[in-house]
Design a protein around this motif. Sequence first.
Motif, PDB file in Angstrom:
ATOM      1  N   GLN A 125      68.988 138.186  27.816  1.00  0.00           N
ATOM      2  CA  GLN A 125      69.811 136.963  27.752  1.00  0.00           C
ATOM      3  C   GLN A 125      68.873 135.773  27.569  1.00  0.00           C
ATOM      4  O   GLN A 125      67.984 135.540  28.395  1.00  0.00           O
ATOM      5  N   THR A 126      69.062 135.038  26.482  1.00  0.00           N
ATOM      6  CA  THR A 126      68.172 133.931  26.139  1.00  0.00           C
ATOM      7  C   THR A 126      68.977 132.678  25.810  1.00  0.00           C
ATOM      8  O   THR A 126      70.185 132.736  25.611  1.00  0.00           O
ATOM      9  N   VAL A 127      68.262 131.565  25.740  1.00  0.00           N
ATOM     10  CA  VAL A 127      68.828 130.293  25.280  1.00  0.00           C
ATOM     11  C   VAL A 127      67.850 129.694  24.271  1.00  0.00           C
ATOM     12  O   VAL A 127      66.642 129.958  24.340  1.00  0.00           O
ATOM     13  N   PRO A 128      68.339 128.896  23.310  1.00  0.00           N
ATOM     14  CA  PRO A 128      67.421 128.278  22.346  1.00  0.00           C
ATOM     15  C   PRO A 128      66.400 127.378  23.035  1.00  0.00           C
ATOM     16  O   PRO A 128      66.711 126.669  23.991  1.00  0.00           O
ATOM     17  N   ASP A 129      65.178 127.436  22.551  1.00  0.00           N
ATOM     18  CA  ASP A 129      64.104 126.602  23.083  1.00  0.00           C
ATOM     19  C   ASP A 129      64.219 125.203  22.482  1.00  0.00           C
ATOM     20  O   ASP A 129      64.096 125.041  21.259  1.00  0.00           O
ATOM     21  N   PRO A 130      64.483 124.166  23.301  1.00  0.00           N
ATOM     22  CA  PRO A 130      64.655 122.815  22.729  1.00  0.00           C
ATOM     23  C   PRO A 130      63.382 122.221  22.165  1.00  0.00           C
ATOM     24  O   PRO A 130      63.431 121.272  21.393  1.00  0.00           O
ATOM     25  N   THR A 131      62.224 122.777  22.540  1.00  0.00           N
ATOM     26  CA  THR A 131      60.949 122.211  22.076  1.00  0.00           C
ATOM     27  C   THR A 131      60.441 122.867  20.802  1.00  0.00           C
ATOM     28  O   THR A 131      59.569 122.310  20.136  1.00  0.00           O
ATOM     29  N   HIS A 132      60.952 124.049  20.456  1.00  0.00           N
ATOM     30  CA  HIS A 132      60.512 124.742  19.240  1.00  0.00           C
ATOM     31  C   HIS A 132      61.753 125.282  18.531  1.00  0.00           C
ATOM     32  O   HIS A 132      62.459 126.145  19.074  1.00  0.00           O
ATOM     33  N   ALA A 133      62.004 124.778  17.327  1.00  0.00           N
ATOM     34  CA  ALA A 133      63.163 125.225  16.553  1.00  0.00           C
ATOM     35  C   ALA A 133      63.039 126.703  16.215  1.00  0.00           C
ATOM     36  O   ALA A 133      61.997 127.160  15.730  1.00  0.00           O
ATOM     37  N   GLY A 134      64.102 127.468  16.482  1.00  0.00           N
ATOM     38  CA  GLY A 134      64.119 128.890  16.178  1.00  0.00           C
ATOM     39  C   GLY A 134      63.574 129.783  17.274  1.00  0.00           C
ATOM     40  O   GLY A 134      63.701 131.005  17.190  1.00  0.00           O
ATOM     41  N   TRP A 135      62.960 129.213  18.317  1.00  0.00           N
ATOM     42  CA  TRP A 135      62.447 129.998  19.424  1.00  0.00           C
ATOM     43  C   TRP A 135      63.531 130.154  20.494  1.00  0.00           C
ATOM     44  O   TRP A 135      64.569 129.509  20.441  1.00  0.00           O
TER      45      TRP A 135
END
Length: 406
Positions: A125-135
Amino acid sequence: MSDLAIGASSGAKGEGAFTTRTVAILIAVGIATFAAMLVLGAYAPDLRSGRNGGAHALSNAAVGYSGIVRLAAATGRNPQIVRNPRLLDTEDLVVLTPEAGATDMTKVLQARQGKPTLVILPKWQTVPDPTHAGWARFVDMRSAFEADQVLAPAYKLKTRRFSSGGRPLVSLSWMPATVRFRGPKPVQTISGAKLQPIITDDQGHIVLGQIGPHPFFVLADPDLLSNIGMRDADQARAALELLDFLNSAGAKSVYFDVTLNGFGHAPSPLKLAFQPPFLAMTLALAIAVLLAGVQATARFGATRQRARAIAFGKTALIDNTAALVRKAGRHRALGPRYADLVRERAKGVFGVPARLRDQGLDRYLDALGGRARFTELAEQARAATDPRAMLQAAQALHTWLWEKSR
């Protein structure tokens, strides 16, 4: 008199807000922008990058599968990203990556019945990384119950997780020797009826299994093919060999489906307009519209004479006079003057003696009788300050004179 005669000379500089050249440029930019919007609207689904941190073949996040896609392309395996569900009707291997147990796989599984298919179950279970697009950032492991629901109710599977310690997984003895994986930490396994083991952990728990006699495979742990596993050269080599092993004989490609991840699209009528054979008709219509626009810019027929700014006739004269009075702000003085005008006209109509003036004349006109007295109506006209009251007072004086003279 013409309005051209009143205004500035037609040849004067700066008569219009825009020159002809400027207008032509604006029209050209508008047409080009509209055409670009149509093309982008038609091909927008194909231009979506899919870099949202999800677990699919377009994602470059740790849980994505873009790594195995690039490796397959670099080694000549000709991988294909499937956005159109109709392309799933192929005899080559199709990799399905549902991200949740609620994903509807009914139509996809029906299309793939009896054909090589690999379903990868969700794990992280993950969430988008706000500091790196696509991570993506790890939140926790998904519930094992959610992985159980991916193929339910058609196939009842039970998902479990065990500590592997990174020990090697066990493959079938007749599989290629290069298909050798190390166990992920922790390793996710499955069990269920009609499930035949292909790859297991050292305790015999199934990591990759086949359901039934058809080439329908289920990979319990996505870390074997996801970008997490592609960090290691040995794991990446084993992943490519596994795809070859699961694919059909004589296969020309490996298909990675993204329709289950929300990146699919159906054929669009707008897109057909930009593809052969309909492209020829689209170009013909565009040229016809362009020629019609060019023809519209040229004058045809005799020049139509412009109408006069000030028309002939009494009505036009009265309207123009009233407009001048309003612009001058002198309408407040019209009430007393109209009362004086009616008095002078009544003097001639009724034969009032010439010796009577002012108050004597007013008393004479009041003595004529009727429903209203002249002095009262004249006072109302003199006291009127707004146009509505002034009009009512003028109409009353006009009616008084008409009733006395008929």
